[in-house]
Design an enzyme around this catalytic site. Sequence first.
Site, PDB file in Angstrom:
ATOM      1  N   HIS A 155       0.846  -1.199   0.000  1.00 47.50           N
ATOM      2  CA  HIS A 155       0.000   0.000   0.000  1.00 47.50           C
ATOM      3  C   HIS A 155       0.875   1.242   0.000  1.00 47.50           C
ATOM      4  O   HIS A 155       2.099   1.150   0.141  1.00 47.50           O
ATOM      5  CB  HIS A 155      -0.916   0.017   1.235  1.00 47.50           C
ATOM      6  CG  HIS A 155      -0.162   0.124   2.531  1.00 47.50           C
ATOM      7  ND1 HIS A 155       0.223  -0.977   3.257  1.00 47.50           N
ATOM      8  CD2 HIS A 155       0.295   1.189   3.226  1.00 47.50           C
ATOM      9  CE1 HIS A 155       0.875  -0.589   4.336  1.00 47.50           C
ATOM     10  NE2 HIS A 155       0.928   0.718   4.353  1.00 47.50           N
ATOM     11  N   HIS A 202      -6.059  -1.906   4.744  1.00 50.82           N
ATOM     12  CA  HIS A 202      -6.048  -0.791   3.791  1.00 50.82           C
ATOM     13  C   HIS A 202      -5.230  -1.175   2.565  1.00 50.82           C
ATOM     14  O   HIS A 202      -4.294  -1.968   2.629  1.00 50.82           O
ATOM     15  CB  HIS A 202      -5.567   0.521   4.410  1.00 50.82           C
ATOM     16  CG  HIS A 202      -4.142   0.537   4.875  1.00 50.82           C
ATOM     17  ND1 HIS A 202      -3.466  -0.571   5.275  1.00 50.82           N
ATOM     18  CD2 HIS A 202      -3.273   1.563   5.003  1.00 50.82           C
ATOM     19  CE1 HIS A 202      -2.243  -0.231   5.639  1.00 50.82           C
ATOM     20  NE2 HIS A 202      -2.092   1.048   5.482  1.00 50.82           N
ATOM     21  N   HIS A 217       4.638   7.439   2.418  1.00 50.04           N
ATOM     22  CA  HIS A 217       5.456   6.222   2.341  1.00 50.04           C
ATOM     23  C   HIS A 217       4.868   5.195   1.383  1.00 50.04           C
ATOM     24  O   HIS A 217       3.676   5.218   1.072  1.00 50.04           O
ATOM     25  CB  HIS A 217       5.661   5.592   3.724  1.00 50.04           C
ATOM     26  CG  HIS A 217       4.441   4.949   4.324  1.00 50.04           C
ATOM     27  ND1 HIS A 217       3.616   5.587   5.210  1.00 50.04           N
ATOM     28  CD2 HIS A 217       3.915   3.704   4.185  1.00 50.04           C
ATOM     29  CE1 HIS A 217       2.653   4.771   5.593  1.00 50.04           C
ATOM     30  NE2 HIS A 217       2.790   3.627   4.983  1.00 50.04           N
ATOM     31  N   HIS A 249       1.175  -0.602  14.730  1.00 46.62           N
ATOM     32  CA  HIS A 249       0.170   0.430  14.522  1.00 46.62           C
ATOM     33  C   HIS A 249      -1.107   0.097  15.291  1.00 46.62           C
ATOM     34  O   HIS A 249      -1.506  -1.074  15.339  1.00 46.62           O
ATOM     35  CB  HIS A 249      -0.224   0.515  13.047  1.00 46.62           C
ATOM     36  CG  HIS A 249       0.810   1.111  12.169  1.00 46.62           C
ATOM     37  ND1 HIS A 249       1.343   2.357  12.372  1.00 46.62           N
ATOM     38  CD2 HIS A 249       1.407   0.635  11.057  1.00 46.62           C
ATOM     39  CE1 HIS A 249       2.203   2.627  11.422  1.00 46.62           C
ATOM     40  NE2 HIS A 249       2.282   1.601  10.618  1.00 46.62           N
ATOM     41  N   TYR A 258       9.606   1.958   9.995  1.00 44.65           N
ATOM     42  CA  TYR A 258       9.728   3.004   8.974  1.00 44.65           C
ATOM     43  C   TYR A 258      11.174   3.441   8.863  1.00 44.65           C
ATOM     44  O   TYR A 258      11.856   3.631   9.874  1.00 44.65           O
ATOM     45  CB  TYR A 258       8.887   4.223   9.341  1.00 44.65           C
ATOM     46  CG  TYR A 258       7.408   4.026   9.162  1.00 44.65           C
ATOM     47  CD1 TYR A 258       6.827   4.124   7.905  1.00 44.65           C
ATOM     48  CD2 TYR A 258       6.603   3.735  10.242  1.00 44.65           C
ATOM     49  CE1 TYR A 258       5.468   3.939   7.738  1.00 44.65           C
ATOM     50  CE2 TYR A 258       5.236   3.549  10.083  1.00 44.65           C
ATOM     51  CZ  TYR A 258       4.682   3.657   8.835  1.00 44.65           C
ATOM     52  OH  TYR A 258       3.344   3.466   8.671  1.00 44.65           O
ATOM     53  N   GLU A 268       8.192   1.643   4.322  1.00 46.24           N
ATOM     54  CA  GLU A 268       7.747   0.827   5.449  1.00 46.24           C
ATOM     55  C   GLU A 268       7.856  -0.639   5.054  1.00 46.24           C
ATOM     56  O   GLU A 268       7.584  -0.998   3.904  1.00 46.24           O
ATOM     57  CB  GLU A 268       6.272   1.134   5.789  1.00 46.24           C
ATOM     58  CG  GLU A 268       5.690   0.244   6.888  1.00 46.24           C
ATOM     59  CD  GLU A 268       4.180   0.456   7.115  1.00 46.24           C
ATOM     60  OE1 GLU A 268       3.452   0.732   6.146  1.00 46.24           O
ATOM     61  OE2 GLU A 268       3.746   0.337   8.275  1.00 46.24           O
TER      62      GLU A 268
HETATM   63 FE   FE2 Z   1       1.758   1.960   5.903  1.00 43.46          FE
END
Ligand code: FE2
Length: 310
Positions: A155, A202, A217, A249, A258, A268
């Site tokens: 993503h 996501h 990112h 997260h 990161y 990431e």
């Molecule tokens: Fe991410």
Amino acid sequence: MALRGLLRLGEVAIRVLDMAAAREHYGRRLGLHEVMQGEGGRVYYKAWDEHDHHCLVLREADSAGMDYFAFKVYDDATLTELAPKIEAFGLKVEHIAAGVYPYSGRRLQFRLPSGHLMQLYAHKEQIGNTLGTRNPGVMPDEGVIRGFRINRLDHCLLGGPNIDQNARLFREVFEFDLSERLIDVDSEASLALFLSCSTKPHDVAFVLQPEEARFHHVSFLLESTYDVIHAADLIGKYRIPVDVGPNRHGVTRGATIYFFDPSGNRNEVFSGGYVHYPDTPTLTWDTSELGAATFAQDNIPRESFLTVLT
Ligand SMILES: [Fe+2]
């Protein structure tokens, strides 16, 4: 719901300041496979477990950031159906002929309300993941999984204005779900929106920024949380600049780290996260829990994570 329409983030095109340094980073350190050099000195990479020809395109330029991102759609008829819907939403659609982008079929290109250039394509030549498709086994030959042991592109998070309009496009035209959102606790304004077209938490996300077309990112999937630690060991060994060390997260529940490429573009690598279904309720975080939303193992929001974009 069967997965049709937009399938996944299939390609991200990133600007780098020094191609030699970028190849050292993305090829030798991350372990992505360089599949070709193309027009304008562009360098193309794939992750080992992807079938399509490439997922990452690097272009040397005077400024870092992202040129465009592209989603692969199910088939050519999907492109035909989507073009007038995108126009009806109010975005001008440019039609790009097959072959203009290497190993790729025709593309639709349009600029999002946030200023980002987005493309859709239905075809990209598949070169496989080295295992074949009949009795493929589970492990490729030694040396194919290397560096950070990246499985695939996953993503990207993009910064800009008008993120509510972006989300409306993705929900109403592309049939994404709003899986999670971060809002201001007082005004309830959207600060970050997370959108899924799959069972992933996501597939793309947008963060509110005053300036258009900013790049936060690009993220690559690892097989396990241990691989996140393995990547962190290599990041330390090779003195790769770290933004946020291994953490988890709150949003998406992924285990993450990161770091920056030599041009300052944030990368990431992550593993895990919950399964999203079309009937999963939207999860809302507010700024009273900004630390927990971003980094749930210490609940500390990072200034650099919120402000550094390319
Ligand atoms: Fe991410």
